[in-house]
Structures are given as C-alpha cells and as structure tokens.
Design an enzyme around this catalytic site. Structure first.
Site, PDB file in Angstrom:
ATOM      1  N   ASP A 357       0.888  -1.185   0.138  1.00  0.00           N
ATOM      2  CA  ASP A 357      -0.054  -0.068  -0.202  1.00  0.00           C
ATOM      3  C   ASP A 357       0.721   1.414   0.099  1.00  0.00           C
ATOM      4  O   ASP A 357       2.006   1.209   0.220  1.00  0.00           O
ATOM      5  CB  ASP A 357      -0.994  -0.076   1.216  1.00  0.00           C
ATOM      6  N   GLU A 406      -5.668  -1.368  -6.585  1.00  0.00           N
ATOM      7  CA  GLU A 406      -6.528  -0.437  -6.483  1.00  0.00           C
ATOM      8  C   GLU A 406      -6.863   0.705  -7.482  1.00  0.00           C
ATOM      9  O   GLU A 406      -7.456   0.334  -8.339  1.00  0.00           O
ATOM     10  CB  GLU A 406      -6.486   0.351  -5.056  1.00  0.00           C
ATOM     11  N   GLU A 412     -13.856   1.888  -0.104  1.00  0.00           N
ATOM     12  CA  GLU A 412     -13.022   2.418   1.212  1.00  0.00           C
ATOM     13  C   GLU A 412     -13.427   3.824   1.524  1.00  0.00           C
ATOM     14  O   GLU A 412     -13.240   3.972   2.762  1.00  0.00           O
ATOM     15  CB  GLU A 412     -11.773   2.261   1.129  1.00  0.00           C
TER      16      GLU A 412
END
Length: 588
Positions: A357, A406, A412
């Site tokens: 991430d 993503e 989210e």
C-alpha cells in the site's frame, strides 16, 4: 506510343528499396477494415467506419511503412477473458511504431497529443497519485480542480489541466474512444494527460520518449470498449515458467468495517471464521499486524487461519508514499536483501500473498519498484495486490501473480468522507466503462451495512458489484455478522462466486446511468446489472445469444429494500430496478 511521366530518382530508389525489403508504403488500416488512419505530416486522423473519430499529433513526419502483420493468441490466468486472440497491422515511421487493431490503435516511441474538441462528451478523472477520483460526465475542459485531490494542477485560466487514465470519450453518438497506456518497462515512468485548451498532451512523469510504453486508444461501440483486451494484448507475455501456484479467489477483509488495521487477534479470528463458514479461500490480515495486542503475533494469526483451512494474505507499507504517520510495518521491502528475506519468511510460514500500500504516483522509481516486487514475490510464490497505487497497465499478463490493483475511488471511501453516499450509484455505473476496462480493480464491493458514512445503494446493487467489477482477488469487506445474517441463497452465492471469467459481454447500459454485463465461468453465466440513477429504471437486454438455458436464479430488490430471490422458469429480457438498485441472474 504514349510516354509515362518520369518519376523523381529518389522515389524510384525508395520504391525499389521497399520492394527489396518487403516493406510497402500504406495507409494504416485494421485487419477488419473498420479503422483507418490518415497521415498529414505529423498529424494522424483516425476513422472508425468512415467517421472521423480521433485527432492525434505525433513527432514522426515520414510516411508510414507496413512493417508486419501481427496475430497473437494467448492465455490469461485472470481477467475478463482467459483466452485472448488479436490481430493487428503494424506500421513504422522512423522510430515510431503504430499498430492498428480491430478494436483500437497503439502508438510507441513518439510524442503524442490528442485533440478533444469542446462539446465532446467525456468521462475524465482529474489526476491524483492514487487515481482515486470520479469520472464525471462533461463536455468541456473548463473544469475547476478538486481541492481534496493530492495536488492541484491548474492552467493560467484557472481550470484543471492534468488528467489521469483512462479517459473515455464519445466523439459521435454510439462511438467511443478510451485512452490509456500499457506495457511499462524498467527505466520508464507512467504518463498522464496535460491539456492546453483542446490539446491533451501525453506527458511522462520522468523518462525520455526514446523508448516509450504503448499509448493506447480503444475505439468502437461501448461493447467494443468494455470487452477489449487491448491493454494486455500489447503487453509483454508472461515471464513466469511455473504459474500452477497462482489461485484467484474471494477474500474476507477487516479494514472497512472497523476503519482500522489488524492489531486485534480476536477480530482477525472473526474474519477467518467468516471465510471458513462461507468457504472462501483467503483472509486478508491488514496493517498493524506487527503491533498485535494481548501478546499475540502474526504467527498466531497465520496458524489460526491455516487450522481453519483459510490461506492468509498480509499487508505492507510500500514506504515510498505515505510514511510519516502511516501504519506499519514499514521499510521491510525497499532494499532487495530485505525484500528477499521478508518474502522467504512469508513463504515458509505459508502466507499466500501480500497487499502493498501507499505508493507515490507514476514515477520511474515507483514503476521499477513495482516490477521488483512482482518478480521477488513470484520467486516466493506470493500473490500481489497493489493498493494506493497507480492504475494497471498490462502487468497482469506479464506477471500473472499480480491479482488486483486499487487505483479506484472505491468503497473504502465510505470510511473517509460523506461525499460517496450520494455519488456511489452513478460512479458504480461508470466504472465498468472506464477504470475496470483496463485491468483488475480492488474496489472492495458488496457491503450491506454502513461503515463511517452510510450508503444508499440497495442490497442487490451491492451484490451485483461482485460480478460487474473484475478483480482476481475480490474482497468482502463488511462485518462477518452482516454477511452471515443474509439469506442462505446469498451465502451460497459468495461460496460459489468466481473471480476469473472465460468471457465477458456488455449487454446494455450507458456510463453513469446503468450497466448490464454477462460473464461466464465454465458452464455458468452470471448476468449482473445496476441502476446508477435515483429513479426506478427498466433495464432491457438480450441474453438469448449467450445462453440457451430456459431458467436460472434471480437476486433482485423489493420495493421495500428487502431481497427478491426466485427461481426463473423463463429468462427475462428486462428487469425493473429500484432507485440505485440492481440484480444478478445465475444461469447454469
């Protein structure tokens, strides 16, 4: 006797040389004849079925030579279509290469600038390094910058002037162009679009234009765009000799429901138990697993998952983007020796993959780092999910252990701001025509309860997203009790949900309004549709061409917000959806 006019000596010599070399001067055309490209010095005009569709300025000026004909047939392990076939004619002009496919064009090794006339309908995302933005319908470049995006890029007139891929255009009614790029290699950076008025220039973040990625324009009907595999078609073939260990699947995931990482062993157990009860193959242990409370460790969590027959995936901070104040673990993957040691440890423990991430945009450093991560992970039989990262550009063909990325404004965001509540339905009905066309999308779909901010899409709308949104790892992010309280038919749906597709067809829809899509896995068809509007909407489609079976199972909404689940003795050609509603039909 009539004399033929004399030809200039240079033309005679050039013609002789071309004949000897097997090359010939030609107007670029697709194998099926639907696309043609006309050249005027350094200006290209692309025609689709004789309609002028796209204007492109390039740095090449010499006439195109037909270099070769391309026929490619390959297998994917993931994606919208597992068996891919394409044909193209490739042309050269100096160092520049142009490929004309039946569903679009690809250009390499030249400066590229697109002209998008005012009045053209377009769905374009303002650039930010995480590619987490909306694709609003517009007809002008005169758009104010979104202040909340990471960086504001503004022209002298005060309009946003930096745009991310993909960009969807409708130059004529029913004719569409989707702009993106593909096949990022080492020592290259990704690019985006900067505009001055109607001119949109492709600008690489760092690297020179001597050897560029492919600049891609998918062209045709909406179905041509949605079903295209052009991004993977122009990407390098698979670099892995053994892919038998790569297994896509559905994942239970903790972060969305709790707006927190995975430092609580007892909550991790709940998601492992959910995966076990629904017979999902994976659980994702998110951030902060290195700071677990109550004396527990990541080894305890991994062991518990394995005891329940669930394969764990775990999270890492890339440590090149958000670092200060960001969650841990950090700086474990940046140096090659640290990365190899970490991935070897994961492989020994039986971890199946990693979610990495917080990257920092399209730079050459990020691109090289991502390739390093994919190669190292493959050596240790680890699946990869790039989160907080740039969009996919064909790596899923070259390194098939890349399961998803993503690069999308997904569910989210219910954790972050209230904005998504009212925009989600329209946004969801835009993504199948924009972001998800170019590669897998880790949106984390299908949440029935509320996170920090409520959602007003229906249950059937949410369920449909698991089929509409392609991702080889499909994360179920709601609370375990939310999923386990659904009717048995819904729980069985999750148990049997595939995440890879033998073929994909767009049946109906228009960006932001609605979409109906058919995907096949083996002998089972999934027909999914959503309503992106706030009004009741009848979605009409034809599935007779894809399925001769007379019956199936329908998941839809009631007018009161509950489930309408029924067996069908006859397949419908239309379904009336509730506001922000949806449906799924399963035909076996």
């Amino acid at each position: 006797m009539k004399r033929l006019p004399a030809l200039p000596f240079a033309i005679l010599v050039s013609t002789w040389l071309l004949a000897c070399s097997g090359y010939c001067l030609a107007m670029p055309v697709s194998p099926n004849g639907k696309l043609t490209v006309k050249q005027d010095s350094n200006h290209l005009t692309v025609y689709y079925q004789n309609q002028k569709t796209l204007d492109i300025d390039v740095s090449a000026r010499t006439p195109f030579l037909l270099a070769r004909k391309i026929t490619d047939d390959y297998q994917m392990l993931t994606g919208k279509r597992l068996h891919c076939h394409n044909e193209a004619n490739e042309y050269s002009s100096g160092n520049m290469l142009l490929r004309v496919y039946n569903d679009g064009i690809a250009i390499r090794n030249t400066e590229v600038s697109y002209r998008i006339p005012e009045g053209t309908r377009r769905w374009m995302q303002q650039w930010c390094d995480s590619y987490e933005g909306f694709f609003p319908l517009d007809t002008t470049y005169k758009v104010k910058p979104v202040p909340s995006y990471s960086g504001i890029f503004m022209s002298a007139e005060g309009w946003n002037n930096r745009w991310g891929y993909p960009a969807l255009l409708e130059p004529h009614d029913g004719v569409f162009v989707l702009l993106s790029e593909a096949n990022i290699e080492r020592e290259q950076s990704a690019s985006c679009l900067y505009n001055e008025g109607e001119q949109y220039k492709v600008v690489a973040d760092q690297s020179s234009i001597a050897h560029t990625p492919w600049r891609v324009a998918i062209i045709g009907s909406l179905a041509d765009v949605v079903e295209s595999t052009l991004v993977s078609d122009v990407s390098d073939p698979c670099k892995l000799k053994d892919t038998s260990w790569i297994k896509p699947g559905v994942v239970s995931w903790i972060y969305w429901a709790y707006n927190h990482g995975s430092n609580d062993y007892n909550i991790i157990r709940k998601y492992v138990d959910m995966a076990h009860d629904l017979r999902l193959p994976y659980v994702l242990i998110d951030a902060e697993w290195d700071e677990m409370k109550d004396g527990k460790t990541i080894e305890d969590a991994v062991n518990y998952a394995q005891e329940q027959g669930v394969k764990p995936l775990i999270w890492y901070n890339s440590s090149v983007g958000w670092v200060d104040g960001a969650p841990t673990p950090k700086f474990r993957l940046n140096k090659p020796e640290d990365r190899e040691r970490e991935f070897a440890w994961l492989e020994k423990m039986g971890v199946a993959g990693v979610k990495i991430d917080f990257f920092s945009g399209d730079t050459q450093r990020n691109m090289d780092y991502c390739i390093d991560l994919l190669e190292s992970a493959a050596r240790h039989h680890l699946l990869v999910n790039f989160h907080g990262a740039t969009i996919p550009r064909g790596w899923q063909r070259t390194w098939p252990n890349l399961m998803t990325t993503e690069g999308v404004y997904g569910a989210e965001w219910y954790n972050n701001v209230a904005t998504f509540t009212d925009k989600a339905a329209c946004h969801n009905a835009t993504l199948p025509f924009t972001r998800n066309v170019i590669g897998p999308m880790d949106y984390t779909p299908c949440t029935f309860s509320d996170s920090q901010h409520p959602h007003i899409t229906t249950k059937a709308h949410e369920l449909a997203l698991t089929v509409l949104f392609e991702s080889a790892l499909q994360h179920l992010a709601d609370r375990p009790e939310s999923y386990m309280s659904q009717p048995q038919e819904v729980k069985d749906f999750f148990t049997n949900l595939p995440t890879i597709w033998d073929e994909t067809h767009l049946l109906a829809g228009y960006p932001g309004e609605s979409v109906v899509m058919a995907r096949r896995n083996g002998s089972t068809w999934y027909i999914a549709g959503i309503n992106g509007t706030d009004q009741v909407k009848k979605l009409t489609f034809d599935i007779q061409a894809i399925s001769k079976h007379p019956n199936g199972t329908l998941f839809a909404d009631t007018s009161k917000g509950g489930w309408n689940i029924q067996s069908l003795k006859k397949l419908p050609s239309s379904i009336t959806c509730q506001p922000r509603g949806g449906f799924i039909m399963i035909i076996r």
